[in-house]
Design a protein around this motif. Sequence first.
Motif, PDB file in Angstrom:
ATOM      1  N   GLU A  15     -44.496 -91.623 -35.070  1.00  0.00           N
ATOM      2  CA  GLU A  15     -43.717 -91.421 -35.810  1.00  0.00           C
ATOM      3  C   GLU A  15     -43.905 -91.644 -37.222  1.00  0.00           C
ATOM      4  N   ALA A  16     -44.277 -92.901 -37.493  1.00  0.00           N
ATOM      5  CA  ALA A  16     -44.907 -93.363 -38.925  1.00  0.00           C
ATOM      6  C   ALA A  16     -46.279 -92.597 -39.232  1.00  0.00           C
ATOM      7  N   ALA A  17     -47.515 -92.720 -37.576  1.00  0.00           N
ATOM      8  CA  ALA A  17     -48.679 -91.795 -38.233  1.00  0.00           C
ATOM      9  C   ALA A  17     -48.094 -89.738 -38.290  1.00  0.00           C
ATOM     10  N   ALA A  18     -47.064 -89.343 -38.056  1.00  0.00           N
ATOM     11  CA  ALA A  18     -46.872 -88.188 -37.604  1.00  0.00           C
ATOM     12  C   ALA A  18     -46.193 -87.444 -39.821  1.00  0.00           C
ATOM     13  N   PHE A  19     -45.069 -88.913 -40.150  1.00  0.00           N
ATOM     14  CA  PHE A  19     -44.835 -88.760 -41.319  1.00  0.00           C
ATOM     15  C   PHE A  19     -45.653 -88.822 -42.348  1.00  0.00           C
ATOM     16  N   LEU A  20     -46.630 -90.265 -41.981  1.00  0.00           N
ATOM     17  CA  LEU A  20     -47.734 -90.334 -43.103  1.00  0.00           C
ATOM     18  C   LEU A  20     -48.847 -89.002 -43.214  1.00  0.00           C
ATOM     19  N   ALA A  21     -48.799 -88.345 -42.137  1.00  0.00           N
ATOM     20  CA  ALA A  21     -50.136 -87.571 -42.072  1.00  0.00           C
ATOM     21  C   ALA A  21     -49.753 -86.054 -43.007  1.00  0.00           C
ATOM     22  N   ASN A  22     -48.250 -85.550 -42.819  1.00  0.00           N
ATOM     23  CA  ASN A  22     -47.877 -84.585 -43.452  1.00  0.00           C
ATOM     24  C   ASN A  22     -47.812 -84.721 -44.834  1.00  0.00           C
ATOM     25  N   VAL A  23     -48.138 -86.363 -45.351  1.00  0.00           N
ATOM     26  CA  VAL A  23     -47.516 -86.149 -46.494  1.00  0.00           C
ATOM     27  C   VAL A  23     -48.869 -86.653 -47.565  1.00  0.00           C
ATOM     28  N   SER A  24     -49.554 -86.799 -46.580  1.00  0.00           N
ATOM     29  CA  SER A  24     -51.373 -86.915 -46.894  1.00  0.00           C
ATOM     30  C   SER A  24     -51.572 -85.444 -46.969  1.00  0.00           C
ATOM     31  N   HIS A  25     -50.960 -85.028 -46.254  1.00  0.00           N
ATOM     32  CA  HIS A  25     -51.273 -82.908 -46.223  1.00  0.00           C
ATOM     33  C   HIS A  25     -50.759 -82.793 -47.606  1.00  0.00           C
ATOM     34  N   GLU A  26     -49.348 -83.049 -47.722  1.00  0.00           N
ATOM     35  CA  GLU A  26     -48.795 -82.221 -49.264  1.00  0.00           C
ATOM     36  C   GLU A  26     -48.878 -82.898 -50.087  1.00  0.00           C
ATOM     37  N   THR A  27     -50.009 -83.977 -50.319  1.00  0.00           N
ATOM     38  CA  THR A  27     -50.409 -84.481 -51.933  1.00  0.00           C
ATOM     39  C   THR A  27     -52.488 -84.815 -51.951  1.00  0.00           C
ATOM     40  N   GLY A  28     -52.777 -84.211 -51.282  1.00  0.00           N
ATOM     41  CA  GLY A  28     -54.202 -84.421 -50.470  1.00  0.00           C
ATOM     42  C   GLY A  28     -54.858 -85.596 -50.840  1.00  0.00           C
ATOM     43  N   GLY A  29     -54.146 -85.993 -49.811  1.00  0.00           N
ATOM     44  CA  GLY A  29     -54.363 -88.317 -49.653  1.00  0.00           C
ATOM     45  C   GLY A  29     -53.826 -88.879 -50.134  1.00  0.00           C
ATOM     46  N   LEU A  30     -52.421 -88.647 -51.334  1.00  0.00           N
ATOM     47  CA  LEU A  30     -51.957 -89.478 -51.486  1.00  0.00           C
ATOM     48  C   LEU A  30     -52.497 -89.204 -53.411  1.00  0.00           C
ATOM     49  N   VAL A  31     -52.757 -88.083 -53.326  1.00  0.00           N
ATOM     50  CA  VAL A  31     -53.513 -87.905 -54.544  1.00  0.00           C
ATOM     51  C   VAL A  31     -52.399 -87.416 -55.844  1.00  0.00           C
ATOM     52  N   TYR A  32     -51.785 -86.781 -55.053  1.00  0.00           N
ATOM     53  CA  TYR A  32     -51.057 -86.160 -56.642  1.00  0.00           C
ATOM     54  C   TYR A  32     -49.725 -86.549 -56.014  1.00  0.00           C
ATOM     55  N   ILE A  33     -49.096 -86.843 -57.472  1.00  0.00           N
ATOM     56  CA  ILE A  33     -47.113 -86.998 -57.414  1.00  0.00           C
ATOM     57  C   ILE A  33     -46.177 -85.764 -57.758  1.00  0.00           C
ATOM     58  N   VAL A  34     -47.139 -84.871 -58.504  1.00  0.00           N
ATOM     59  CA  VAL A  34     -46.346 -83.953 -58.652  1.00  0.00           C
ATOM     60  C   VAL A  34     -46.717 -81.841 -58.628  1.00  0.00           C
ATOM     61  N   GLU A  35     -46.413 -81.275 -58.325  1.00  0.00           N
ATOM     62  CA  GLU A  35     -47.033 -79.914 -58.110  1.00  0.00           C
ATOM     63  C   GLU A  35     -47.774 -79.384 -59.050  1.00  0.00           C
ATOM     64  N   GLN A  36     -48.899 -79.897 -58.498  1.00  0.00           N
ATOM     65  CA  GLN A  36     -50.413 -79.004 -59.497  1.00  0.00           C
ATOM     66  C   GLN A  36     -50.423 -77.405 -60.842  1.00  0.00           C
ATOM     67  N   ASN A  37     -49.152 -76.942 -59.537  1.00  0.00           N
ATOM     68  CA  ASN A  37     -49.380 -75.218 -60.040  1.00  0.00           C
ATOM     69  C   ASN A  37     -47.996 -75.566 -61.249  1.00  0.00           C
ATOM     70  N   THR A  38     -48.031 -75.703 -62.099  1.00  0.00           N
ATOM     71  CA  THR A  38     -47.223 -75.714 -63.309  1.00  0.00           C
ATOM     72  C   THR A  38     -47.127 -73.979 -63.836  1.00  0.00           C
ATOM     73  N   ALA A  39     -47.221 -73.160 -63.007  1.00  0.00           N
ATOM     74  CA  ALA A  39     -46.267 -71.789 -63.280  1.00  0.00           C
ATOM     75  C   ALA A  39     -45.393 -71.971 -62.259  1.00  0.00           C
ATOM     76  N   ASN A  40     -45.170 -72.834 -60.761  1.00  0.00           N
ATOM     77  CA  ASN A  40     -44.018 -72.528 -60.059  1.00  0.00           C
ATOM     78  C   ASN A  40     -42.992 -72.924 -61.098  1.00  0.00           C
ATOM     79  N   TYR A  41     -43.272 -73.810 -61.813  1.00  0.00           N
ATOM     80  CA  TYR A  41     -41.842 -75.116 -62.222  1.00  0.00           C
ATOM     81  C   TYR A  41     -40.527 -73.919 -62.594  1.00  0.00           C
ATOM     82  N   PRO A  42     -40.908 -73.583 -63.266  1.00  0.00           N
ATOM     83  CA  PRO A  42     -39.245 -72.093 -63.734  1.00  0.00           C
ATOM     84  C   PRO A  42     -38.967 -71.724 -62.987  1.00  0.00           C
ATOM     85  N   HIS A  43     -40.070 -71.558 -61.402  1.00  0.00           N
ATOM     86  CA  HIS A  43     -39.026 -71.198 -60.185  1.00  0.00           C
ATOM     87  C   HIS A  43     -38.383 -71.535 -59.828  1.00  0.00           C
TER      88      HIS A  43
END
Length: 368
Positions: free
Chosen positions: A210-238
């Motif tokens: 379970e720990a590996a599964a959570f961290l694997a999905n987190v890694s994918h969502e953040t580019g390996g825990l690199v990104y804190i915020v969404e990079q596509n700022t054009a989406n922000y108002p949506h």
Amino acid sequence: MSRQRIIAFLAALAAVIGLAILVPMASTASAATCASPWSSSAVYTGGMAASYNSHNWSAKWWTQGETPGVADVWADQGGCGGSSGGTGGTTGGTGSCSYPAWAAGHAYVTGDIVRYTDGNYYIAEHDNPGYDPTISTWYWDPYSCTGGTTGGGSGGTTPPGNGSFVVSEAQFNQMFPSRNSFYTYNGLTAALSAYPGFATTGSDTVKKQEAAAFLANVSHETGGLVYIVEQNTANYPHYCDTSQSYGCPAGQSAYYGRGPIQLSWNFNYKAAGDALGIDLLHNPNLVQTDPAVAWKTGLWYWDTQSGPGTMTPHNAMVNGAGFGETIRSINGSIECNGGNPAQVQSRVNAYQSFTSILGVPAGSNLSC
């Protein structure tokens, strides 16, 4: 009739009357006795019994922290009354405590003591508008009837300490060699108290999976825990759903993706904040400035939300549905069923890498 016969007749009549009285009394006492009250911190295995909300429940399999009547791990055994003598219960808990029952939405001030639905007592450490004592550990502490907090004793939610998390700091650093310094190991372990069932449910293998599964999905969502915020700022108002009665008080563009699971939309910030006892609707920036809060939002989604799937990612891992179902619950409407196989494989690759680091098999049903 002789005196002896009269005495015998009266004795027989008394016996008949006594029996007639006793039989109805026995029939009215047919309600089952309540088993020991369910505790969110206790571990139950298949067949073990617990009482909750005046019903007895039987565990179908290994469980911890999953509420009877909410999680399908429990089988309802019918109504019950009275007490089996166990600790806690809805009639007073342990010791000589006599405090009012906790009520969701009721305003509490620091020092208030309540009896929660699990039969245990909690003391408010900070003023709050009725947050759940077993989730909002910033606002509540378990309380002993002899006075003082229990520090996560038999009635509380015992938060895993750094030394008890199934992923060591060295392994965490190995998983994320290029991570942003914001995503600290201490922030992660501090967040574990919010959901004590995470990576503590099942066998040692299941916990690590379970720990590996959570961290694997987190890694994918953040580019390996690199990104804190969404990079596509054009989406922000949506990400402002103005149909919600509470609107977007922090601003039209304030609810963009943040944190390890990239929490987004005003309604998700409100729901996560309400569950965690943190006002994220008005203070969404906490998710990008406080590492523990950021990790807690990830665990909130993991443990409580099914998203486009049919189960929470936590339940997928502890109940044997497999890693593929965690993908479905996070982004399945876009990636699963052939939607984006490359993205699915990226998540699977990370999971297999992390299970290898933790020394456990990846299991079956890896894809969706």
